[in-house]
Design a protein around this motif. Structure first.
Motif, short mmCIF file in Angstrom:
data_model
loop_
_atom_site.label_atom_id
_atom_site.label_comp_id
_atom_site.label_asym_id
_atom_site.label_seq_id
_atom_site.Cartn_x
_atom_site.Cartn_y
_atom_site.Cartn_z
N ALA A 147 0.83 -1.20 0.00
CA ALA A 147 0.00 0.00 0.00
C ALA A 147 0.87 1.25 0.00
N PHE A 148 1.92 1.25 0.81
CA PHE A 148 2.80 2.42 0.83
C PHE A 148 3.50 2.60 -0.51
N VAL A 149 4.03 1.51 -1.05
CA VAL A 149 4.75 1.64 -2.32
C VAL A 149 3.78 2.06 -3.42
N ALA A 150 2.56 1.55 -3.36
CA ALA A 150 1.58 1.93 -4.38
C ALA A 150 1.24 3.41 -4.27
N MET A 151 1.11 3.91 -3.04
CA MET A 151 0.88 5.35 -2.87
C MET A 151 2.03 6.13 -3.48
N ALA A 152 3.24 5.65 -3.22
CA ALA A 152 4.42 6.32 -3.78
C ALA A 152 4.33 6.34 -5.30
N PHE A 186 -6.38 0.97 -2.27
CA PHE A 186 -7.34 -0.12 -2.47
C PHE A 186 -6.83 -1.11 -3.51
N GLY A 187 -6.21 -0.58 -4.54
CA GLY A 187 -5.62 -1.45 -5.56
C GLY A 187 -4.60 -2.39 -4.92
N ALA A 188 -3.78 -1.83 -4.04
CA ALA A 188 -2.76 -2.64 -3.38
C ALA A 188 -3.41 -3.70 -2.50
N LEU A 189 -4.43 -3.30 -1.76
CA LEU A 189 -5.11 -4.26 -0.89
C LEU A 189 -5.72 -5.38 -1.73
N ALA A 190 -6.35 -5.00 -2.85
CA ALA A 190 -6.97 -6.01 -3.71
C ALA A 190 -5.90 -6.95 -4.26
N PHE A 191 -4.80 -6.36 -4.71
CA PHE A 191 -3.73 -7.17 -5.28
C PHE A 191 -3.21 -8.17 -4.25
N GLY A 211 -7.34 2.42 -10.27
CA GLY A 211 -8.00 3.42 -11.10
C GLY A 211 -7.14 4.64 -11.40
N VAL A 212 -5.84 4.54 -11.18
CA VAL A 212 -4.97 5.67 -11.51
C VAL A 212 -4.51 5.48 -12.95
N ALA A 217 -0.91 -2.41 -8.75
CA ALA A 217 -1.82 -1.89 -7.74
C ALA A 217 -2.39 -0.55 -8.17
N VAL A 218 -1.51 0.28 -8.70
CA VAL A 218 -1.93 1.61 -9.09
C VAL A 218 -3.00 1.53 -10.19
#
Ligand SMILES: Nc1ncnc2c1ncn2[C@@H]1O[C@H](COP(=O)(O)OP(=O)(O)OP(=O)(O)O)[C@@H](O)[C@H]1O
Ligand SMILES: Nc1ncnc2c1ncn2[C@@H]1O[C@H](COP(=O)(O)OP(=O)(O)OP(=O)(O)O)[C@@H](O)[C@H]1O
Ligand SMILES: [Mg+2]
Ligand SMILES: [Mg+2]
Lengths: 320, 512, 350, 331
Positions: free
Chosen positions: D57-62, D279-284, D264-265, D259-260
């Protein structure tokens, strides 16, 4: 308005390509300080042979990048190409005969799935190719685990990668040369090439100009898949066998090679000569760093710094 | 009139792009409380001049005085800070942001360091109101708006910055007449509030209505500045093009009515956007499409070009029913349709490819065999076209992006002529194009028609429809409300039917 | 909460203690049949595939099967947190014992704590855990390096130029093996000039690195490689490098080449521990659950074959894939799969 | 002018469609997961899932921050690895030392991101190769720090950060939400955040509008480094050690892209939000968890994961396959 014989994209107009080749010389000279063997013909031919695998794979990658897409399924397409080619030998002589085409066909099939998803379903290539990569990996694991895999390379594959038709020039280099000539021809002399650049520049405008953008994109991915698989076949010939994850080492280098060669990652711009330069650069850099007795950490640091240094030398984009 | 000390004075400005001289020793003086029109052909250097004013590019030579003091802007932000704000010819809106975001973009209201969205909405609504575009929702995304609405947003955005000097570079080229009127009243009010305004347009009557001062540019030089109204239109045009100027529109030869139509449309409908459109186009005929902007004209052309899905109704080409599924099919020899799209930057051109590559991209099929391009044939065709259209380019191996707007438009038209189409669809092809070039284009259209092509010509400029077309379909709300012919094609009828004033209710029923 | 008891182990032939000071443990006896899980990390290489298949085959043997209620395998990939989570999940789901091939030997501290609290038996093998709170079924990685280096020392009485092909940088296995080699060569008192390249345990990477090393620093008097050995030999042959003594792993392809070129001077020592160690780990886990006495760290015998002892269809299989690892049996533990059985059977897996 | 509330919701929905879809995808998958889990929907199961997912999740936010500017950060995973190695040295000792250690790790991440940004913006290089090259540099540094796995962390602190708040709520989720509130929300609502979106959407137009593009992009890259460092810190908390793991660094980078997109990004820039990416990361991550609850032959598991990933991507693209104006393909 006379046409010059040399195709436009190959005319030395692009300073990036010239500088890239200059960098290659610089690298060799730098290496020769460490060991004079870096300038020996044997070593150079060997580098060309090794570069030919990356070269073939990067050719496919370049087509896809010109389109403005990317192919992250390279690692397992390479592996699948190699494994399936070797697998074909299980089916007797006709199998051995068809081994190479069969391997390439498997790559083409993977590329076809990628292309279908990107062109017809409009899924971003960066993610769908990641997914196909995962699926192909899964298939290969199932295959290896369940089917008593045959994984030695056929003599034909060995010959294709390491044999010699012209004395002292490995056949792998000839294969790359052939692929390269074909690629240059495709990119500069055919409607496919023109369309590829057009789509990479602005897909909407290309579509409105009556180009079948979807078919071109599909084709580009099929080519990329086939060439990845061909790279795998060569690699299997070189190692005389196929093995799991043999393609892992080719994803990032193939992207780096294409971009180091001056191709724009967002598509539409780039010359094949640049890709050749990029491939040789990456291969040499890896090889020279490999034999210098530095800790792995140092090697990684130098690799990164040298790539950035070279890019700063010539890879800068125009101010917007 | 020019005696009062100007707000902005530019002296001896020169600018070259590689080998191209965009501006050479140009002078201009702009005063407060007046509207200064800048006139000139395509490529005369107008945009370059205002880009220098607005800090987008730096001049090679010359100086700029703002309120008597020397200034040099390093960026658009610096120019903004000095009170100079411009509405560029190439819109500078961010498509993925909302209208309100765009309007306050350079200096959004802040609370605790974060953007205050409520205040921003208020500012946006106010600015939209001032620009006379209160029908635009401040929360809608710019990319969802049609071009004309975007230009209104662009104007509102400029207003929200409370400028001292406001520049409009062809800011009204995509606007409908009623919008233009609103914008004009805003501009006049701003003038009375003491603002300095620079106005660039290729529409003479707009300049006649607005301008106080005028400066004419030709080939990068400022030819003459004069108070508005001291020269006739004719004189102005001659100043601009540097030669004698004759009637704009070619004569209409009239079409033989008994010719079989090459394109005929029957009850064409698409979703909720097009309804029951019926018309014929015969070879040699120029059929105009008029009406207010956004009444389905664009969709009609796209539908005919095979871009839209699920079209209902009947389209016949040469009496043969067709159902086109792509532009590729539309341009094939059997159908031979060409579409000059509305937005050349995104739909017409591959900007960073060369002029040559752009010219042949739509006709690749006809200059190649088995997918291999015949370079001789390609060069020959291109030569032919360059002669026909007089495209101004140093070499055809330079990127098309370095041509001026008008010349880019010519490339878009030329690339389709490579195909020798028999049906030509044009979507407002003369937007942002100077009179000289326009004239060439009208002549070209007539020549094509005389050569047996059928031409469907959508324009937002009534003069064009009147001058060029043999017949005009006026659209309203996705359907053709009236078909004008002969002497009926005049400004009064065009405007009347465009607004769908129930002048002739019978007509509406007659074309269901 | 196992009791520390005195040895020997219930099955001393199989479960030899790692060192003389290794503790012996006795877990409280649980009633069978048991639920046992295998938390694997990476799966996409032949060693791991072979390992997983051996685990399934072992669990399917009638006498083992009778003791198991459930045997579940999950492969989580290269990512350590995913493997930690998998173990946590197994603990929460109430498994009796968890067998793990750890992606990182130091990273499982928190899980070991949890397993201990929950009374779950944790057995690590191949990449073991740096702890006394779990049972380790250990391969002497450093000892392998020592074996290979000793082989070279023996065959190069005057020292000489050595090529060392290393594994994946940053892993403990690579470092342990490397240290074994380096220390042994240094201790020999002879002058060895070592060129190191990175082969990443991968044939084609190793082949390329070797080819480069031969072209620039060669020829060498001896070679040692800790994986990708088939590629290393291939590179020697491609470069027409004379065959020299070689200390390496147990890939079938490598052994095939060793046998074929023994006459030309390719004298090999092939040592390693096959994927079958998973079976020892499972066996140990069951023993622990049954309340038998077991050592905290079990030392696995290494399968060592050296020139000129390579026997066809026993030490190598000429008709089989190059990629699998020979040495799939631990006779003292009653584990007698041949690699051929595991990788060659198609029907069993359907 | 008055604007009806329904209109407001419509615009809000349009803007957040991607995020909502990602959230729905995650919820569906997670429900399938817990309802098949032998232990059921217990705090422990949620804690385990959340501890595992938070790194990605953190890396996906990054990744999301950078992707919004139409860039890409292929070094995100290696920044995580580097920060993990660094943390295994410095996040130890007395509470004060530990605190300084955490700050040092975050600053290191920030520095990595800033380096990326500086090279890309002022060197005017393409992000994709630049970050391939810097990722080699970061991995080299990580190897220098940790030639072999090891090191340690303040275990008490690590346990706090990976356990449950009040015995129910996973602390890692709380930290995630706090990070969104403290990093993402201020950024996205600042002038720089808006400029970052503008840079991704239409860079030239943004330049013409006088937006602070360079600083915005630099901020995006720098914050991306910071968020990856958060991931590295969490990896250390969760594993008590540092390891210069090349493969997992690369895996995190590639997963973050997946994840990104699931979140939906748009990879073309200008669209999407970090919440969606999370959410993408969580789903992944839940795709991997599904292996645990379904009884699959181990050799079929990688294939299963690949196919589920493909399906998840497919769900997201259903809408596009059926447009009525073919030009909409090209947006
Ligand atoms: N970035 C550029 N690179 C190269 N040439 C340029 C560039 N910008 C403008 N020019 C050239 O400078 C000249 C002046 O262009 P400019 O845009 O100022 O014309 P204009 O008067 O605005 O024309 P139009 O009415 O078509 O907008 C043209 O010949 C154009 O091709
Ligand atoms: N200093 C600059 N900074 C950013 N972008 C620039 C700068 N100079 C030129 N450009 C861009 O280069 C391109 C070509 O310039 P320009 O708009 O002057 O060309 P043009 O063909 O004359 O346009 P037109 O005539 O339609 O106004 C445009 O996209 C413009 O935005
Ligand atoms: Mg202009
Ligand atoms: Mg211009």
């Amino acid at each position: 308005m006379r046409q010059s014989i040399v195709p436009l994209r190959l005319r030395g107009r692009d300073p990036a390509v010239a500088i890239a080749f200059a960098c290659i010389l610089l690298l060799l000279l730098g290496g020769s300080i460490y060991s004079s063997n870096f300038l020996s013909p044997d070593y150079l031919l060997q580098q060309l042979k090794v570069a030919s695998f990356l070269g073939v794979i990067a050719t496919g990658m370049m087509m896809v990048i010109l389109l403005g897409q990317i192919d992250l399924s390279v690692p397992w397409t390479v592996t699948a190409g190699a494994m399936m080619a070797c697998a074909a030998t299980a089916y007797g002589t006709s199998g051995s005969f068809l081994a190479i085409p069969f391997g390439i066909a498997c790559g083409a099939a993977i590329g076809f799935v990628n292309g279908l998803a990107v062109a017809y379903l409009r899924i971003p290539s960066m993610i769908i190719t990641l997914a196909t990569n995962a699926v192909v990996q899964g298939l290969m694991v199932v295959y290896t685990g369940g089917f008593s895999p045959q994984d030695s390379a056929t003599p034909a594959m060995r010959f294709l990668a390491t044999g010699h038709t012209i004395p002292s020039v490995p056949n792998g280099v000839l294969v790359w040369l052939a692929v390269g000539i074909l690629a240059v021809f495709l990119l500069t002399r055919t409607t496919f090439g023109r369309s590829l650049y057009a789509i990479g520049n602005r897909e909407r405008a290309a579509y409105m100009s009556g180009i079948d953008t979807r078919r071109i994109a599909l084709l580009a991915f099929v080519i990329s898949g086939s060439l990845s698989a061909l790279g795998g076949v060569l690699l299997a010939g070189y190692a005389s066998k196929a093995s799991q994850s043999m393609g892992d080492a080719y994803l990032l280098p193939s992207i780096a090679a294409v971009v180091l060669g001056g191709t724009h990652v967002l598509g539409g711009k780039g010359s094949y000569l640049g890709t050749v330069a990029g491939v040789i650069l990456i291969t040499l850099l890896q090889s020279i760093l490999s034999v210098m007795q530095i800790e792995e950490a140092g090697r990684q640091l130098i690799y990164g710094v040298v790539i950035i240094g070279m890019l700063l030398l010539y890879g800068r984009q125009k101010p917007n | 009139m020019l005696l009062s000390e100007p707000l902005l004075r530019m002296e001896g400005i020169s600018k070259r792009y590689g080998g191209v001289i965009a501006l050479k020793e140009a002078d201009i003086a702009i005063r407060s409380g007046a509207i200064h029109a800048v006139l000139g052909e395509n490529g005369a250097g107008k945009s370059t001049l205002i880009k220098i004013m607005a800090g987008v590019t730096a001049p090679d030579e010359g100086r700029m005085l703002l309120g008597g003091k020397d200034v040099a802007f390093s960026s658009p932000a610096a120019a903004n800070a000095a009170g100079i704000v411009s509405v560029f010819q190439e819109l500078s809106l961010i498509p993925d942001l909302s209208v309100a975001d765009n309007i306050v973009i350079s200096n959004p209201p802040r609370r605790f360091g974060m953007i205050d969205r409520r205040a921003q909405r208020q500012i946006a609504e106010e600015a939209l109101n001032r620009a006379g575009a209160s029908d635009i929702h401040p929360s809608s995304l710019v990319k969802d708006l049609p071009l004309s609405r975007r230009q209104m947003v662009e104007i509102a955005k400029a207003l929200a910055r409370k400028p001292r000097l406001m520049i409009l570079d062809e800011a009204t080229s995509a606007l409908t007449r009623s919008d233009v009127e609103k914008v004009f009243s805003v501009l006049k009010r701003l003038r009375s509030e003491g603002l300095a305004l620079v106005y660039i347009s290729h529409r003479m009557h707009e300049i006649a209505e607005l301008a106080d001062d005028c400066t004419v540019f030709r080939n990068g030089r400022s030819i003459e500045s004069y108070p508005a109204g001291t020269k006739t239109d004719h004189q102005v045009v001659e100043l601009m093009i540097g030669r004698e100027y004759k009637s704009v529109f070619p004569a209409k030869p009239g079409v033989e009515a008994n010719k079989a139509p090459v394109l005929s449309c029957h009850d064409l409908s698409w979703g909720g956007r097009l309804a029951d459109i019926t018309f014929d186009a015969r070879p040699g005929e120029i059929v105009g499409v008029g009406g207010l902007d956004g009444q389905g004209q664009r969709e009609l052309l796209l539908a005919l070009f095979g871009v839209l899905r699920d079209i209902k109704g009947d389209v016949q080409i040469n009496g043969r029913g067709v159902r086109l599924s792509s532009p590729k099919e539309a341009k094939s020899t059997a159908n031979s349709i060409a579409l000059i799209p509305e937005d050349r930057k995104t739909e017409g051109l591959m900007l960073s490819m060369t002029v040559r590559e752009n010219l042949s991209i739509a006709a690749l099929g006809s200059v190649s065999r088995n997918g291999i391009i015949d370079r001789g044939a390609e060069a020959a065709r291109i030569d032919e076209l360059l002669k026909l259209l007089a495209i101004k380019a140093a070499t055809i191996d330079m990127p098309v992006s370095s041509l001026s707007g008008g010349n880019q438009q010519k490339v878009v038209i030329a690339k389709w002529l490579m195909n020798r189409p028999r049906i030509v669809l044009l979507n407002d092809p003369t937007r942002g194009i100077d009179v000289g070039t326009k004239q060439e284009i009208y002549q070209l259209l007539r020549k094509l028609a005389d050569g047996g092509a059928a031409i469907i010509f959508y324009s937002t400029d009534y003069d064009e429809l009147i001058g060029c077309c043999d017949r005009v379909l006026v659209m309203y709300d996705g359907t053709v409300v009236r078909t004008l012919e002969g002497d009926d094609i005049n400004e009064r009828e065009l405007i009347g039917s465009a607004l769908n004033i129930a002048a002739r209710p019978a007509e509406r029923r007659a074309t269901p | 909460e196992p009791k520390v008891v005195s040895g020997p182990a219930a099955d001393p032939g199989c479960m030899t203690p790692w060192a003389s000071d290794t503790q012996f443990l006795q877990y409280p006896k649980k009633e069978g049949p048991y639920r046992i899980a295998l938390a694997n990390g990476y799966i996409a290489n032949t060693w791991r595939i072979q390992m997983v298949k051996t685990a399934k085959a072992y669990a399917a043997q009638p006498e083992v099967k009778a003791k198991l209620k459930e045997f579940k395998v999950v492969s989580t990939g290269e990512d350590v947190p995913a493997q930690i989570s998998a173990i946590n999940n197994f603990i929460d789901a109430g498994y009796d014992a968890i067998v793990v091939n750890a992606q990182n030997p130091t990273a499982f501290g928190p899980v070991i704590k949890r397993a201990k609290e929950a009374g779950v038996v944790l057995v690590a093998f191949d990449n073991t855990l740096d702890t006394k709170d779990a049972i380790n079924v250990n391969v002497d990685q450093k000892g392998l390096g020592v074996t290979w280096a000793e082989w070279l020392v023996k065959h190069l009485p005057n020292g000489g130029k050595i090529l060392e092909v290393r594994g994946v940088a940053g892993t403990s296995v690579d470092t342990d093996r490397h240290n074994g080699i380096t220390e042994t060569l240094a201790a020999s008192g002879k002058k060895f000039d070592v060129t190191e390249v990175v082969g990443k345990w991968d044939d084609s990477v190793a082949q390329k690195a070797t080819a480069d090393a031969i072209a620039t620093n060669g020829p060498f008097d001896g070679i040692t490689a800790q994986g990708g050995d088939t590629g290393v030999v291939q590179a020697m042959m491609d470069a027409k490098h004379p065959f020299v003594p070689f200390g390496g792993e147990t890939e079938n392809g490598f052994r095939k080449l060793c046998a074929a070129h023994a006459g030309d001077g390719l004298m090999c020592s092939s040592a390693g521990t096959g994927p079958a160690q998973v079976a020892v780990a499972i066996k140990t886990a069951i023993a622990a659950l049954e309340g038998q006495v077991i050592p905290q760290a079990v030392k696995l015998p290494t399968a060592l074959v050296s020139h000129p002892d390579f026997k066809k269809d026993q030490d190598y299989y000429p008709d089989q894939s190059d990629n699998f690892f020979v040495g799939n049996s631990f006779p003292t533990c009653g584990i007698n799969f041949t690699a051929q059985e595991i990788m060659g059977q198609t029907k069993e897996n359907q | 002018m008055t604007i009806g509330t329904s209109g407001k919701w419509r615009f809000w929905y349009e803007l957040n469609k991607g995020t909502l879809l990602a959230a729905a995808l995650f919820v569906v998958m997670f429900v399938i997961y817990v309802s098949n889990h032998p232990a059921g929907f217990t705090p422990n199961v949620v804690q385990t899932a959340s501890n595992k997912a938070i790194l990605l999740a953190f890396v996906a936010m990054a990744q999301c921050l950078v992707v919004i500017t139409a860039g890409i950060d292929l070094s995100a995973g290696m920044v995580l690895v580097l920060c993990n190695c660094l943390a295994s040295w410095v996040v130890v000792g007395t509470p004060l030392q530990t605190g300084f250690g955490i700050v040092a790790v975050l600053v290191a991440g920030l520095a990595c991101g800033t380096l990326n940004g500086l090279i890309i913006i002022f060197g005017r290089l393409q992000p994709i190769v630049t970050t391939i090259a810097t990722s080699a540099i970061f991995f080299g540094l990580a190897l220098l720090l940790r030639p072999t796995p090891g090191g340690s962390v303040n275990e008490a602190l690590a346990d706090v950060f990976t356990s449950k708040l009040f015995g129910i709520f996973p602390t890692s989720l709380v930290v995630l939400v706090a990070t969104i509130l403290l990093v993402w929300v201020p950024f996205s609502r600042s002038v720089y955040g808006r400029a970052a979106y503008a840079a991704g959407s239409a860079e030239n137009a943004a330049y013409m509008s006088g937006m602070p593009l360079k600083r915005a992009k630099l901020a995006a890259y720098a914050l991306a480094g910071l968020l990856s460092a958060m991931g590295g810190l969490y990896l250390t908390f969760y594993s008590y050690t540092g390891e210069a793991a090349f493969a997992s660094g690369n895996a995190y980078t590639l997963y973050s892209i997946a994840a990104v997109v699931l979140g939906g990004v748009s990879l073309a820039g200008g669209k999407g939000s970090a919440v969606g990416a999370v959410f993408g990361a969580l789903a992944f991550r839940t795709i991997g968890d599904l292996l645990f609850v379904f009884d699959l032959d181990p050799l079929w598991q990688p294939l299963f994961q690949g196919i589920v990933l493909m399906l998840a991507i497919g769900v997201g693209s259903i809408g596009l396959a059926r447009v009525r104006n073919r030009l909409e393909w090209f947006q």
